[in-house]
Design a protein around this motif. Structure first.
Motif, mmCIF file in Angstrom:
data_model
loop_
_atom_site.group_PDB
_atom_site.id
_atom_site.type_symbol
_atom_site.label_atom_id
_atom_site.label_comp_id
_atom_site.label_asym_id
_atom_site.label_seq_id
_atom_site.Cartn_x
_atom_site.Cartn_y
_atom_site.Cartn_z
ATOM 1 N N THR A 112 0.964 -0.723 0.196
ATOM 2 C CA THR A 112 -0.287 0.139 -0.282
ATOM 3 C C THR A 112 0.692 1.165 -0.086
ATOM 4 O OG1 THR A 112 -0.073 0.063 2.324
ATOM 5 C CG2 THR A 112 -2.138 -1.136 1.477
ATOM 6 N N VAL A 113 0.228 1.960 -0.575
ATOM 7 C CA VAL A 113 1.082 3.366 -0.522
ATOM 8 C C VAL A 113 0.305 4.462 -0.482
ATOM 9 C CG1 VAL A 113 2.461 5.420 -1.680
ATOM 10 C CG2 VAL A 113 2.547 3.037 -2.801
ATOM 11 N N GLU A 114 0.948 4.991 0.411
ATOM 12 C CA GLU A 114 0.304 6.045 1.258
ATOM 13 C C GLU A 114 1.238 7.358 2.069
ATOM 14 O OE1 GLU A 114 -2.453 4.521 3.719
ATOM 15 O OE2 GLU A 114 -0.616 3.617 5.159
ATOM 16 N N ARG A 115 0.557 8.224 2.478
ATOM 17 C CA ARG A 115 1.546 9.551 2.718
ATOM 18 C C ARG A 115 1.965 8.900 3.920
ATOM 19 N NH1 ARG A 115 -1.009 13.783 5.982
ATOM 20 N NH2 ARG A 115 -2.891 12.624 5.718
ATOM 21 N N SER A 116 3.726 8.703 3.946
ATOM 22 C CA SER A 116 4.465 8.398 4.984
ATOM 23 C C SER A 116 4.745 8.700 6.338
ATOM 24 C CB SER A 116 5.539 7.628 4.553
ATOM 25 O OG SER A 116 6.603 8.587 4.196
ATOM 26 N N TRP A 117 5.473 8.280 7.407
ATOM 27 C CA TRP A 117 5.647 9.151 8.591
ATOM 28 C C TRP A 117 7.240 9.731 8.661
ATOM 29 C CZ3 TRP A 117 2.475 10.591 12.329
ATOM 30 C CH2 TRP A 117 3.317 11.413 14.132
ATOM 31 N N ASP A 118 6.805 10.982 8.509
ATOM 32 C CA ASP A 118 7.921 12.314 8.933
ATOM 33 C C ASP A 118 8.178 12.241 9.843
ATOM 34 O OD1 ASP A 118 9.978 14.016 8.222
ATOM 35 O OD2 ASP A 118 9.055 15.054 7.984
ATOM 36 N N GLU A 119 9.326 10.929 10.991
ATOM 37 C CA GLU A 119 9.842 11.414 11.559
ATOM 38 C C GLU A 119 11.217 12.675 11.602
ATOM 39 O OE1 GLU A 119 13.320 7.768 12.176
ATOM 40 O OE2 GLU A 119 10.831 5.992 11.778
ATOM 41 N N LYS A 120 11.491 13.642 11.285
ATOM 42 C CA LYS A 120 11.972 14.578 11.464
ATOM 43 C C LYS A 120 11.079 15.496 11.934
ATOM 44 C CE LYS A 120 16.180 14.329 8.657
ATOM 45 N NZ LYS A 120 17.352 14.482 7.307
ATOM 46 N N GLY A 121 9.860 15.636 11.404
ATOM 47 C CA GLY A 121 8.897 16.781 12.037
ATOM 48 C C GLY A 121 8.095 15.476 12.766
ATOM 49 N N ASP A 122 8.184 15.157 13.006
ATOM 50 C CA ASP A 122 6.681 13.923 14.270
ATOM 51 C C ASP A 122 5.918 14.124 14.042
ATOM 52 O OD1 ASP A 122 6.923 12.562 16.703
ATOM 53 O OD2 ASP A 122 5.612 14.028 17.604
ATOM 54 N N ARG A 123 4.938 13.797 12.529
ATOM 55 C CA ARG A 123 3.649 14.032 11.903
ATOM 56 C C ARG A 123 3.615 13.697 10.095
ATOM 57 N NH1 ARG A 123 4.355 17.885 8.404
ATOM 58 N NH2 ARG A 123 5.924 19.343 8.360
#
Length: 377
Positions: A112-123
């Motif tokens: 599945t392809v969806e918006r992934s988690w940005d660890e730097k931005g914590d969102r």
């Protein structure tokens, strides 16, 4: 609103949901394409948000992973090799191993392809980025782990940035054998024309009243019948929106607002100010935004029904007890064209207030001042 269980509602997300109502024609189109042995390698599943596009995508993915290509179905134990009995629906039971593995995101041939988690931005990222799509390229470059289909679901394709869209286009241009891409899109007009042209389009419409009420009864069984009917009307054929409104208390919010509207031209000022104070305390502004959205929707509903003489008629369903009487009363204040003018004025008031971050309580009071003038005409 009573009886809403967020954990229970979350368990009926697209990946976990075994039931899809109201989209039988779309399901049959997918089933017929598969049984023909000439299944298109890419599908663009379109329609309004929350109507079941992702649920259909996961439903079809489970079917493909469980059955494999139609031409490879086992003819069974017949001595003469009779043709196999083809499935009549896409349903895969909850007790099937494929269902459990898809639900747990543990099937090797589904990505599945969806918006992934940005660890730097914590969102979560605002877009689907190229790295997310490269994972599909890597997976599709390998042999299917279980010898059948490899399936990719993009939810939602509208979220892809330019680089991600171009990377996906390369897969669409040279798809590997027995690979199927299912692109979910709320606004397909914003996708690259070259992506749209390489997909077979399957458009889903909002659910009808019967299917909507059955779906809400299944998704939100702890709500009473009146609340379920009200949400069915308010969500306009979108089960996803119904769950969202239930979680945010949308029905209760609109009911409380209209209760005060019904007191015009002499509202209960203590209740009105308390309502405004509660909205002002919500720093996110989500409650005020939802209030404005729901009231504008309801006022448009009133205008349409009043102009057509349909308030309380055969096609009318109350959102909450007493709505019919309230609607008839407001319709008597002024003609539909005057209400349409007030609808536009209220919309400008709310939009302007949000754009410059005005005091939300004061905006509510201004809204009631506008309605009060209508009541006094």
């Amino acid at each position: 609103m009573s009886g809403f269980d967020p954990q229970q509602a979350a368990s009926w997300g697209p990946r976990h949901n075994p039931v899809l109502m109201g989209h039988e024609a779309a399901e049959q189109a997918l089933l017929q394409a598969w049984s023909s042995g000439r299944l298109p390698h890419a599908w663009l599943i379109t329609g309004p948000k929350g109507v079941g596009k992702a649920t259909l995508a996961f439903r079809f993915a489970r079917f493909l992973l469980a059955h494999g290509p139609a031409g490879e179905m086992d003819a069974g134990p017949s001595l003469f090799g009779d043709a196999p009995v083809l499935p009549k629906s896409l349903e895969i039971g909850e007790d099937h191993p494929v269902f459990a593995r898809v639900a747990s995101a543990g099937h090797a041939d589904l990505i599945t392809v969806e918006r992934s988690w940005d660890e730097k931005g914590d969102r979560f990222r605002g877009d689907i980025v190229v790295q997310d799509v490269r994972a599909v390229i890597d997976r599709f470059g390998k042999t299917a782990a279980e010898g059948g289909y490899r399936v990719c679901i993009v939810d939602a394709a509208d979220d892809m940035n330019t680089n991600a869209a171009n990377a996906l286009l390369k897969i669409l241009e040279e798809p590997p054998a027995n690979a199927v891409l299912l692109l979910v899109s709320h606004a397909p007009g914003g996708l690259l024309p070259t992506i749209r042209s390489r997909c077979r389009r399957l458009a889903l419409k909002p659910l009808g009243n019967d299917a909507m009420e059955q779906t809400i009864a299944r998704l939100l069984p702890d709500l009473d019948a009146a609340e379920q009917r009200g949400l069915a009307v308010l969500a306009e054929g979108s089960p996803g929106r119904a769950v969202m409104l239930a979680g945010q208390g949308g029905l209760k919010l609109l009911n409380g607002l209209l209760e005060m509207v019904g007191q015009l031209p002499k509202p209960d000022h203590a209740k009105l100010h308390a309502f405004g104070d509660a909205l002002a305390r919500d720093r996110s502004g989500a409650g005020f935004q939802l209030m404005g959205e729901l009231f504008r929707w309801w006022l448009a509903r009133l205008i349409r029904a009043s102009a057509a003489g349909q308030i309380g008629g055969s096609g009318w369903t109350e959102i909450f007890p007493g709505e019919t009487a309230l609607s008839r009363r407001l319709a008597q204040w002024q003609a539909p064209d005057r209400w349409a003018e007030d609808w536009e004025q209220i919309g400008r008031l709310l939009d302007r207030g949000e754009s410059v971050n005005l005091d939300r309580k004061q905006m509510l009071l201004n809204l009631f001042a506008t309605l009060g003038r209508a009541a006094a005409r």
